[in-house]
Design an enzyme around this catalytic site. Sequence first.
Site, short mmCIF file in Angstrom:
data_model
loop_
_atom_site.label_atom_id
_atom_site.label_comp_id
_atom_site.label_asym_id
_atom_site.label_seq_id
_atom_site.Cartn_x
_atom_site.Cartn_y
_atom_site.Cartn_z
N CYS A 36 0.83 -1.21 0.00
CA CYS A 36 0.00 0.00 0.00
C CYS A 36 0.86 1.26 0.00
CB CYS A 36 -0.93 -0.01 1.20
SG CYS A 36 -2.02 1.43 1.29
N CYS A 74 -6.07 -3.09 6.66
CA CYS A 74 -7.21 -2.18 6.55
C CYS A 74 -8.46 -2.85 5.99
CB CYS A 74 -6.83 -0.98 5.68
SG CYS A 74 -6.29 -1.41 4.00
#
Length: 356
Positions: free
Chosen positions: A97, A193
């Site tokens: 990410c 997440c």
Amino acid sequence: MKVLIGMSGGVDSSVSAALLLQEGYEVEGAFMKNWEDDDGTPLCTAKEDFMDAAKVADQLNIKLHHLNFSKKYKIKVFNKFLMDLEKGKTPNPDVLCNQYIKFNEFYKYAIENEFDYIATGHYAGIKEISGLNYLVKAKDENKDQTYFLCNVNQEVLNKTIFPLSELTKKEVRDIAKSMNLSTFEKKDSTGICFIGERPFPSFLENYIKDKPGKIICDRGNEVGTHRGLSFYTLGQRQGLGIGGLKNYDERPWYVVEKKLSENILVVAQGNDNQKLFEKKLSVKSINWICEPDLTKPIKLEAKIRYRQDDQKCILSKKGKTFSVEFKKPQRAITPGQSIVFYQDNVCLGGGEILKS
């Protein structure tokens, strides 16, 4: 100078934005939405996080951009995550990410919109040495996040600010409270997440089908069945569904190997079982933030997981790959995870572990 700060709705990015304003920067915030599949459910906090970021932006009187990178996240991060799992690896989506979204898409958005710098609430620092910007550990080593930033490049680092580099977490919360920021008591987010608070297997079964197979012990005996190698990682203890077996003692079982071609999970008993430990591993291409002299083997320090103490090792280049030999055996060296290299306080870069 204009700075675009990534605001997650947490206390760290909130304080980072406030500190940048105090330092005289022209600041705007950006909330990055990277996941949509569960939006609106209790398991996904994206809406709540956006509202928290918006509240802080209002308090600080700064503009908040709402950026949606969910499609690119799915292609660059999540799809690779799934493919690696099916190959028997244990990928690290937080590293991906940062590499593909926060310090790529977010960075490009900032530059295209005429910002001079980006900033985030990561616990890390930047130090200029001989004209180059080096990624260095944060003052709060317990919160240091350089491990997750190992794939950032020099171009982006030159345009990045980490306002929390010289602060501890307690100091950050104290600042937030003194400024009456609405996030000063908000708990830190944990885990990946897109998984949220749910157990990893229950999330994964939405994307990867069960592929049952045998569990064998290190003696070669069958001791159970597994639901699919993608659901397990090296060193794992929980969720194996074995215990109380005849002719075995009560010590816990751990995953020590995944035989992909045979769809077999290998386990062994005891936290200190020698089959859990290796001194060597291989790495594919390494992202060097600052490349050392690799014409001969070099002594460095490295970690193979977040929060691990730095481990002494020797790095050697072997054609297109690298070989790492540690001074002490390392527990559960896991293909797909990142190994990150350090020299003193400086993060030199990192790469994906191939095998032990």
